[in-house]
Design a protein around this motif. Structure first.
Motif, PDB file in Angstrom:
ATOM      1  N   ILE A   9      72.575  55.716  48.955  1.00  0.00           N
ATOM      2  CA  ILE A   9      72.823  54.789  47.852  1.00  0.00           C
ATOM      3  C   ILE A   9      73.525  55.490  46.701  1.00  0.00           C
ATOM      4  O   ILE A   9      74.493  54.977  46.120  1.00  0.00           O
ATOM      5  CB  ILE A   9      71.494  54.158  47.381  1.00  0.00           C
ATOM      6  N   ILE A  10      73.042  56.679  46.343  1.00  0.00           N
ATOM      7  CA  ILE A  10      73.618  57.413  45.206  1.00  0.00           C
ATOM      8  C   ILE A  10      75.073  57.777  45.471  1.00  0.00           C
ATOM      9  O   ILE A  10      75.947  57.569  44.613  1.00  0.00           O
ATOM     10  CB  ILE A  10      72.788  58.678  44.910  1.00  0.00           C
ATOM     11  N   ILE A  11      75.358  58.309  46.676  1.00  0.00           N
ATOM     12  CA  ILE A  11      76.731  58.698  46.978  1.00  0.00           C
ATOM     13  C   ILE A  11      77.642  57.481  47.026  1.00  0.00           C
ATOM     14  O   ILE A  11      78.759  57.487  46.483  1.00  0.00           O
ATOM     15  CB  ILE A  11      76.794  59.478  48.304  1.00  0.00           C
ATOM     16  N   ALA A  12      77.163  56.408  47.651  1.00  0.00           N
ATOM     17  CA  ALA A  12      77.990  55.202  47.788  1.00  0.00           C
ATOM     18  C   ALA A  12      78.298  54.583  46.422  1.00  0.00           C
ATOM     19  O   ALA A  12      79.455  54.305  46.101  1.00  0.00           O
ATOM     20  CB  ALA A  12      77.283  54.183  48.684  1.00  0.00           C
ATOM     21  N   VAL A  13      77.264  54.370  45.605  1.00  0.00           N
ATOM     22  CA  VAL A  13      77.472  53.767  44.282  1.00  0.00           C
ATOM     23  C   VAL A  13      78.251  54.716  43.381  1.00  0.00           C
ATOM     24  O   VAL A  13      79.155  54.304  42.639  1.00  0.00           O
ATOM     25  CB  VAL A  13      76.121  53.388  43.638  1.00  0.00           C
ATOM     26  N   GLY A  14      77.910  56.017  43.454  1.00  0.00           N
ATOM     27  CA  GLY A  14      78.605  57.000  42.627  1.00  0.00           C
ATOM     28  C   GLY A  14      80.083  57.076  42.946  1.00  0.00           C
ATOM     29  O   GLY A  14      80.927  57.092  42.045  1.00  0.00           O
ATOM     30  N   ARG A  15      80.423  57.119  44.241  1.00  0.00           N
ATOM     31  CA  ARG A  15      81.834  57.201  44.615  1.00  0.00           C
ATOM     32  C   ARG A  15      82.573  55.909  44.304  1.00  0.00           C
ATOM     33  O   ARG A  15      83.754  55.921  43.944  1.00  0.00           O
ATOM     34  CB  ARG A  15      81.975  57.528  46.108  1.00  0.00           C
ATOM     35  N   PHE A  16      81.883  54.765  44.449  1.00  0.00           N
ATOM     36  CA  PHE A  16      82.522  53.483  44.122  1.00  0.00           C
ATOM     37  C   PHE A  16      82.893  53.428  42.644  1.00  0.00           C
ATOM     38  O   PHE A  16      84.032  53.102  42.283  1.00  0.00           O
ATOM     39  CB  PHE A  16      81.590  52.328  44.484  1.00  0.00           C
ATOM     40  N   LEU A  17      81.926  53.760  41.772  1.00  0.00           N
ATOM     41  CA  LEU A  17      82.212  53.713  40.339  1.00  0.00           C
ATOM     42  C   LEU A  17      83.171  54.826  39.931  1.00  0.00           C
ATOM     43  O   LEU A  17      83.969  54.648  39.005  1.00  0.00           O
ATOM     44  CB  LEU A  17      80.914  53.807  39.544  1.00  0.00           C
ATOM     45  N   ALA A  18      83.117  55.971  40.617  1.00  0.00           N
ATOM     46  CA  ALA A  18      84.065  57.039  40.315  1.00  0.00           C
ATOM     47  C   ALA A  18      85.492  56.583  40.600  1.00  0.00           C
ATOM     48  O   ALA A  18      86.411  56.809  39.803  1.00  0.00           O
ATOM     49  CB  ALA A  18      83.727  58.283  41.128  1.00  0.00           C
ATOM     50  N   ARG A  23      90.714  54.542  38.600  1.00  0.00           N
ATOM     51  CA  ARG A  23      91.798  53.553  38.605  1.00  0.00           C
ATOM     52  C   ARG A  23      92.137  53.053  37.207  1.00  0.00           C
ATOM     53  O   ARG A  23      93.262  52.599  36.965  1.00  0.00           O
ATOM     54  CB  ARG A  23      91.427  52.370  39.504  1.00  0.00           C
ATOM     55  N   ILE A  24      91.174  53.117  36.281  1.00  0.00           N
ATOM     56  CA  ILE A  24      91.457  52.696  34.907  1.00  0.00           C
ATOM     57  C   ILE A  24      91.756  53.899  34.014  1.00  0.00           C
ATOM     58  O   ILE A  24      91.849  53.756  32.787  1.00  0.00           O
ATOM     59  CB  ILE A  24      90.307  51.869  34.306  1.00  0.00           C
ATOM     60  N   GLY A  25      91.909  55.080  34.633  1.00  0.00           N
ATOM     61  CA  GLY A  25      92.374  56.239  33.897  1.00  0.00           C
ATOM     62  C   GLY A  25      91.321  57.186  33.381  1.00  0.00           C
ATOM     63  O   GLY A  25      91.630  58.091  32.613  1.00  0.00           O
ATOM     64  N   TYR A  26      90.064  57.009  33.795  1.00  0.00           N
ATOM     65  CA  TYR A  26      88.983  57.879  33.351  1.00  0.00           C
ATOM     66  C   TYR A  26      88.660  58.912  34.434  1.00  0.00           C
ATOM     67  O   TYR A  26      88.890  58.675  35.619  1.00  0.00           O
ATOM     68  CB  TYR A  26      87.728  57.071  33.053  1.00  0.00           C
ATOM     69  N   PRO A  27      88.109  60.064  34.048  1.00  0.00           N
ATOM     70  CA  PRO A  27      87.639  61.007  35.066  1.00  0.00           C
ATOM     71  C   PRO A  27      86.556  60.372  35.930  1.00  0.00           C
ATOM     72  O   PRO A  27      85.710  59.613  35.435  1.00  0.00           O
ATOM     73  CB  PRO A  27      87.073  62.171  34.242  1.00  0.00           C
ATOM     74  N   GLY A  28      86.562  60.679  37.218  1.00  0.00           N
ATOM     75  CA  GLY A  28      85.602  60.076  38.133  1.00  0.00           C
ATOM     76  C   GLY A  28      84.157  60.377  37.789  1.00  0.00           C
ATOM     77  O   GLY A  28      83.270  59.567  38.053  1.00  0.00           O
ATOM     78  N   LEU A  29      83.909  61.543  37.176  1.00  0.00           N
ATOM     79  CA  LEU A  29      82.518  61.888  36.876  1.00  0.00           C
ATOM     80  C   LEU A  29      81.893  60.939  35.858  1.00  0.00           C
ATOM     81  O   LEU A  29      80.676  60.786  35.809  1.00  0.00           O
ATOM     82  CB  LEU A  29      82.404  63.337  36.400  1.00  0.00           C
ATOM     83  N   VAL A  30      82.724  60.282  35.040  1.00  0.00           N
ATOM     84  CA  VAL A  30      82.195  59.284  34.108  1.00  0.00           C
ATOM     85  C   VAL A  30      81.591  58.126  34.897  1.00  0.00           C
ATOM     86  O   VAL A  30      80.531  57.595  34.546  1.00  0.00           O
ATOM     87  CB  VAL A  30      83.304  58.777  33.158  1.00  0.00           C
ATOM     88  N   GLY A  31      82.263  57.742  35.983  1.00  0.00           N
ATOM     89  CA  GLY A  31      81.716  56.699  36.840  1.00  0.00           C
ATOM     90  C   GLY A  31      80.448  57.147  37.537  1.00  0.00           C
ATOM     91  O   GLY A  31      79.509  56.356  37.710  1.00  0.00           O
ATOM     92  N   GLY A  36      74.468  56.819  37.816  1.00  0.00           N
ATOM     93  CA  GLY A  36      73.123  57.359  37.641  1.00  0.00           C
ATOM     94  C   GLY A  36      72.319  56.595  36.613  1.00  0.00           C
ATOM     95  O   GLY A  36      71.125  56.312  36.816  1.00  0.00           O
ATOM     96  N   LEU A  37      72.949  56.237  35.511  1.00  0.00           N
ATOM     97  CA  LEU A  37      72.248  55.483  34.472  1.00  0.00           C
ATOM     98  C   LEU A  37      71.837  54.098  34.989  1.00  0.00           C
ATOM     99  O   LEU A  37      70.739  53.609  34.678  1.00  0.00           O
ATOM    100  CB  LEU A  37      73.145  55.341  33.235  1.00  0.00           C
ATOM    101  N   LEU A  38      72.721  53.481  35.772  1.00  0.00           N
ATOM    102  CA  LEU A  38      72.396  52.166  36.319  1.00  0.00           C
ATOM    103  C   LEU A  38      71.312  52.245  37.388  1.00  0.00           C
ATOM    104  O   LEU A  38      70.367  51.443  37.403  1.00  0.00           O
ATOM    105  CB  LEU A  38      73.661  51.529  36.907  1.00  0.00           C
ATOM    106  N   PHE A 360      81.491  60.392  27.447  1.00  0.00           N
ATOM    107  CA  PHE A 360      82.209  59.120  27.387  1.00  0.00           C
ATOM    108  C   PHE A 360      83.222  59.110  26.247  1.00  0.00           C
ATOM    109  O   PHE A 360      84.344  58.609  26.396  1.00  0.00           O
ATOM    110  CB  PHE A 360      81.217  57.964  27.236  1.00  0.00           C
ATOM    111  N   LEU A 361      82.833  59.667  25.092  1.00  0.00           N
ATOM    112  CA  LEU A 361      83.753  59.716  23.961  1.00  0.00           C
ATOM    113  C   LEU A 361      84.947  60.613  24.255  1.00  0.00           C
ATOM    114  O   LEU A 361      86.094  60.266  23.959  1.00  0.00           O
ATOM    115  CB  LEU A 361      83.020  60.208  22.710  1.00  0.00           C
TER     116      LEU A 361
END
Length: 384
Positions: A9-18, A23-31, A36-38, A360-361
């Motif tokens: 679950i963690i890898i799947a959700v983490g990679r999806f949000l990453a 795709r919107i221009g942020y580093p994947g680790l933010v996703g 993790g927070l979700l 995030f900032l």
């Protein structure tokens, strides 16, 4: 649910949000941190001990990756600029902690100041896409200096309890300094006298896995020795990555290891580590904590712009964005400090929340600067 189910679950959700954030221009680790927070709200019965072990592997591989991004020479050159910035930042952040402890001095102030002064090597590496290679050396050197310093501080705190006296602590610190010095000297000696021999031997290895396996033996050995001398084992992993540079082992061998390490780190263990830290985020976020976090971030950002000033506002702000990236490591140290009883209450909440919010900032500011840079280039382009 078994441990493999939580990992899935963690890898799947983490990679999806990453991927979504990429795709919107942020580093994947933010996703991954967002994942993790979700997940922290939904996965309540996860096996803590097993997940913590996997998260430890995550930070180990992240420190190896940080070491691979820079050579000892680049760290030396960048460190000459980064070290004074870090020391000044540490002093200013220490002063900012005093109102939160009733203007009393203690280990909690030092630990919180270290958290407020830390930068995230993974964030710096990911922000490279926005600012290019020129900005990387100082920012990454700062991140490495601050991360190694904060990990050392935590282990000094733990070892002081075991040592029982200033003399015992001094012996521990001497062993640590000797260990790091010996590793760097051996790396220097091999680079001078045995570089060609080493490259020749590595070229004879038939597979990428063989090169990777030898490197992991080295990283694990240095990690083991780090633990034995009272340091965090991830420092050994970082040293392994630092000494494995293309000038020493050759470009082909370096690329072999770097490709596999990157895949293992950011494909498996990094999402688990970031998600695990997000799932364990327990700081009480109030309006006061939010206000204090913004104060800490604003003071540090403006201070860093001044300290990193190079004559260009855009370039100086870009460097400050990477330098003021905080990081999940700060959250980990805040939790350890809370467990040791040296940092608690509002100070802990501000330190923990700043560690997450700062990422995030930094990513948002980096994204905005990249967009502004693209618009400037477009406006200056000649019209056909």
């Amino acid at each position: 649910m078994q441990i493999i189910g939580y990992v899935l679950i963690i890898i799947a959700v983490g990679r999806f949000l990453a991927e979504l954030f990429e795709r919107i221009g942020y580093p994947g680790l933010v996703g991954e941190i967002t994942a993790g927070l979700l997940l922290g709200y939904f996965l309540r019965d996860f096996p803590a001990q097993e997940m913590n072990l996997l998260a430890e592997f995550g930070i180990f591989f992240l420190m190896i990756s940080a070491g691979l991004e820079i050579t000892p020479e680049e760290l030396h050159i960048g460190g000459r600029r980064a070290l004074p910035i870090y020391l000044v930042t540490l002093v200013v952040m220490f002063l900012l902690t005093l109102p939160l402890t009733g203007y009393s001095f203690g280990m909690g102030n030092v630990l919180a100041a270290s958290i407020f002064a830390v930068a995230s090597a993974p964030v710096v590496v990911r922000l490279k896409r926005f600012f290019g290679e020129d900005y990387l050396h100082v920012a990454l050197s700062y991140a490495i200096i601050s991360e190694v310093s904060i990990l050392t501080l935590v282990y000094v705190l733990a070892n002081f309890r075991e040592a029982g006296s200033p003399l015992g602590l001094g012996i521990i610190l001497l062993k640590q300094a000797l260990f790091v010095g010996i590793v760097l000297y051996i790396n220097y000696a091999i680079g001078i006298q045995h570089k060609v021999w080493l490259m020749t031997k590595l070229r004879r290895l038939r597979s990428d896995e063989a090169v990777f396996g030898l490197f992991m033996v080295l990283a694990s050995l240095l990690g083991f020795i780090s633990e034995e001398v009272g340091m965090h084992f991830t420092i050994g992993g970082f040293l392994a990555g630092l000494i494995l540079h293309s000038d020493l082992v050759g470009t082909r061998q370096y690329e072999r290891v770097e490709t596999i390490i990157s895949g293992v780190t950011y494909g498996i263990f990094a999402p688990i580590f970031f998600a695990w830290r997000g799932m364990n985020f327990q700081a009480g976020v109030t309006w006061t904590v939010l206000y204090l976090m913004l104060v800490v971030y604003a003071v540090r950002f403006l201070l860093t712009v001044v300290l990193a000033w190079d004559g260009s506002p855009g370039s100086s702000i870009a460097k400050a964005t990477g330098l003021v990236s905080f990081g999940v490591l700060g959250l980990l140290v805040a939790d350890l400090g809370n467990g040791y009883g040296v940092i608690s209450g509002e100070l802990y909440s501000v330190a923990a929340f700043t560690s997450i919010a700062g990422i995030f900032l930094a990513a948002t500011i980096g994204r905005l600067l990249s967009l502004v840079g693209k618009e400037d280039k477009a406006s200056k382009a000649p019209v056909a």
